[in-house]
Design a protein around this motif. Structure first.
Motif, short mmCIF file in Angstrom:
data_model
loop_
_atom_site.label_atom_id
_atom_site.label_comp_id
_atom_site.label_asym_id
_atom_site.label_seq_id
_atom_site.Cartn_x
_atom_site.Cartn_y
_atom_site.Cartn_z
N ALA A 131 0.83 -1.20 0.00
CA ALA A 131 0.00 0.00 0.00
C ALA A 131 0.86 1.25 0.00
N SER A 132 0.22 2.36 -0.34
CA SER A 132 0.79 3.72 -0.25
C SER A 132 2.09 3.92 -1.01
N PRO A 133 2.19 3.45 -2.27
CA PRO A 133 3.43 3.69 -3.00
C PRO A 133 3.58 5.15 -3.41
N LYS A 134 4.78 5.69 -3.22
CA LYS A 134 5.10 7.06 -3.65
C LYS A 134 6.48 7.04 -4.29
N VAL A 135 6.58 7.57 -5.50
CA VAL A 135 7.85 7.55 -6.24
C VAL A 135 8.30 8.98 -6.47
N SER A 136 9.58 9.23 -6.23
CA SER A 136 10.12 10.57 -6.43
C SER A 136 11.60 10.48 -6.74
N GLN A 137 12.15 11.57 -7.23
CA GLN A 137 13.60 11.63 -7.43
C GLN A 137 14.20 12.47 -6.32
N VAL A 138 15.20 11.91 -5.65
CA VAL A 138 15.87 12.61 -4.56
C VAL A 138 17.37 12.63 -4.84
N THR A 139 18.08 13.35 -4.02
CA THR A 139 19.53 13.44 -4.18
C THR A 139 20.22 12.88 -2.95
N ARG A 140 21.16 12.00 -3.21
CA ARG A 140 22.03 11.48 -2.17
C ARG A 140 23.47 11.84 -2.57
N ALA A 142 25.76 10.16 -3.71
CA ALA A 142 26.16 9.54 -4.97
C ALA A 142 25.53 10.21 -6.18
N GLY A 143 24.56 11.11 -5.94
CA GLY A 143 23.90 11.81 -7.04
C GLY A 143 22.40 11.57 -7.02
N PRO A 144 21.71 11.92 -8.13
CA PRO A 144 20.25 11.73 -8.20
C PRO A 144 19.90 10.24 -8.13
N VAL A 145 18.81 9.93 -7.45
CA VAL A 145 18.38 8.55 -7.31
C VAL A 145 16.86 8.52 -7.23
N VAL A 146 16.26 7.45 -7.74
CA VAL A 146 14.81 7.30 -7.69
C VAL A 146 14.44 6.58 -6.39
N LEU A 147 13.56 7.21 -5.61
CA LEU A 147 13.13 6.66 -4.33
C LEU A 147 11.67 6.22 -4.40
N LEU A 148 11.43 4.99 -3.99
CA LEU A 148 10.07 4.46 -3.88
C LEU A 148 9.81 4.13 -2.40
#
Length: 206
Positions: A131-140, A142-148
């Motif tokens: 449930a409650s999936p949310k996808v975004s691009q964040v920065t760590r 190491a660089g940009p990364v896709v977070l789910l």
């Protein structure tokens, strides 16, 4: 004969009076004893300094470097956690928390759209009560990364039979045809923001 009957009556009355007095005294004594020996109220259990699922503030993290498969990266994991290897996946667990590191070949970098269209449906069929999936691009670091982020039920504990409601953070790192998926999970009420940030920020290509 009249005197005997009267005597018997007096004796009977005397016996009855004695019995009433005895019952009255016994009742009074029981009541008095009950009042004097009533147990004190139990002391409430102390509040736990680390609620279930919270990773301790003094947790030490050590670098993990894979020795098989794709090895061109490092990431810090909590020291002392049990490790299990499953093909190209390494899983570190302790109590209710886990860190899962999976590698795969990929021709293109993951995007918010590709994760929504591909990964979310896969997890929906694999994770109990997904449930409650949310996808975004964040920065760590190491660089940009896709977070789910999402929620789901844990597997049933083989000893207690309990099932825990877990919160997941899945980071998809990508470089030159290689994807590394870093999944961090623990109980939904656990305060693991800082340790999870430590792990996800520690990821580095090499």
């Amino acid at each position: 004969m009249s005197y005997i009957r009267n005597s018997a009556g007096v004796v009977a009355v005397t016996v009855i009076a004695a019995m009433i007095a005895g019952c009255s005294g016994s009742s009074s004594g029981a009541h008095s004893g009950s009042g004097s020996t009533a147990p004190a109220q139990a002391t409430p259990a102390p509040t736990e300094s680390n609620p279930p699922g919270d990773i301790p503030d003094n947790q030490v993290f050590v670098a993990y470097r894979p020795t098989a498969g794709f090895t061109a990266f490092t990431v810090k994991v909590p020291e002392g956690w049990a490790r299990t290897d499953r093909g190209g996946t390494a899983v570190f667990t302790d109590k209710l928390n886990s860190v899962t590191i999976a590698t795969a070949n990929a021709s293109t970098a993951p995007t918010v759209t590709s994760v929504k269209n591909t990964v979310v449906p896969q997890l929906r069929g694999q994770v109990p009560k997904f449930a409650s999936p949310k996808v975004s691009q964040v920065t760590r670091k190491a660089g940009p990364v896709v977070l789910l982020t999402y929620q789901g039920d844990s597997a049933k504990d083989p000893v207690t039979g309990k099932v825990v409601r877990d919160a997941f953070e899945r980071y998809a790192f990508y470089r030159q045809g290689h994807e590394v998926d870093l999944t961090l999970s623990g109980p939904v009420n656990a305060d693991n923001v800082d340790p999870w940030r430590t792990v996800s920020d520690s990821f580095a290509w090499r």
